[in-house]
Design an enzyme around this catalytic site. Structure first.
Site, PDB file in Angstrom:
ATOM      1  N   GLU A 123      -6.177  20.709  10.135  1.00 21.90           N
ATOM      2  CA  GLU A 123      -6.636  19.635   9.452  1.00 21.90           C
ATOM      3  C   GLU A 123      -6.962  18.438   9.879  1.00 21.90           C
ATOM      4  OE1 GLU A 123      -7.077  20.398   6.270  1.00 21.90           O
ATOM      5  OE2 GLU A 123      -5.135  21.332   5.522  1.00 21.90           O
ATOM      6  N   TYR A 157       6.150   0.784  -8.520  1.00 20.69           N
ATOM      7  CA  TYR A 157       5.990   1.289  -7.120  1.00 20.69           C
ATOM      8  C   TYR A 157       4.957   1.994  -6.794  1.00 20.69           C
ATOM      9  CZ  TYR A 157      10.424  -1.154  -6.841  1.00 20.69           C
ATOM     10  OH  TYR A 157      11.295  -2.313  -6.921  1.00 20.69           O
TER      11      TYR A 157
END
Length: 211
Positions: free
Chosen positions: A73, A119
């Site tokens: 990746e 958050y």
């Protein structure tokens, strides 16, 4: 932070993420920027059993110079590093709820994680969905390039979450928050949900600028 400290931190967080079920088997990968290049988790490695001495080291140009062969990746990670100069770490997991959201056809492709809690806004902001590409394909790089400067986190369609941050600790905390927000989003599907208002989101963005 010394290179050895970065290596040890990758091992520590890999073990923690694996043991808490946030990525299974040999899935997921992490990387960190060094003064003279990058460290990556090796290809087909389990995050729960990393060896600090066998982590893949790449030079500043992306050439493999030592350790085991790096994760496939690389294009995904370098999309973030190229577009976010302050990013010093990238974490990609196959965590259950964020991956589940990435498979749903009716999520907002511009922001798959609704602003349910402060958050998720503070840690990851808007999370666009990146169109599907084969894992490891170079085709993901231009897709990430187009988004990474404005978004430190994305969902890979039918694949999972990716987060970049100014440190490995911050990237891990952010991807954990993304997973928790995705869990809430899945649990609350079909219910009448109270999202944060635009003014509250603007205030959070002003006080907690993402890096």
């Amino acid at each position: 932070m010394s290179e050895q400290a970065v290596r040890d931190n990758l091992v520590k967080w890999g073990k923690s993420l694996f043991e808490r079920g946030l990525t299974a088997g040999s899935s997921g990968n992490m990387s960190a920027r060094l003064d003279d290049g990058f460290l990556f988790t090796p290809t087909n490695s389990c995050l729960g059993f990393l060896d600090a001495d066998r982590l893949s080291k790449l030079d500043a140009s992306g050439k493999h110079v030592s350790g085991d062969a790096p994760t496939k990746e690389l294009p995904l990670h370098f999309g973030f590093y190229d577009q976010r100069p302050a990013a010093c770490a990238v974490v990609h997991l196959h965590s259950t709820y964020a991956t589940a959201l990435s498979c749903l056809s009716d999520v907002d492709p511009a922001d798959a994680i609704p602003p349910i809690t402060p958050y998720v806004v503070m840690r990851v902001g808007q999370v666009p969905v990146v169109p599907y590409t084969r894992p490891g394909s170079e085709a993901v790089k231009p897709l990430i390039d187009a988004l990474a400067a404005r978004h430190p986190a994305v969902l890979l369609q039918n694949h999972g979450p990716v987060v970049a941050a100014a440190s490995l600790d911050a990237a891990v905390f952010a991807i954990e928050e993304l997973e928790e927000a995705a869990k809430l989003a899945v649990i609350l599907r079909g219910m009448s949900v109270r999202h944060l208002e635009a003014g509250a989101i603007a205030e959070l963005n002003q006080h907690f600028k993402l890096k």
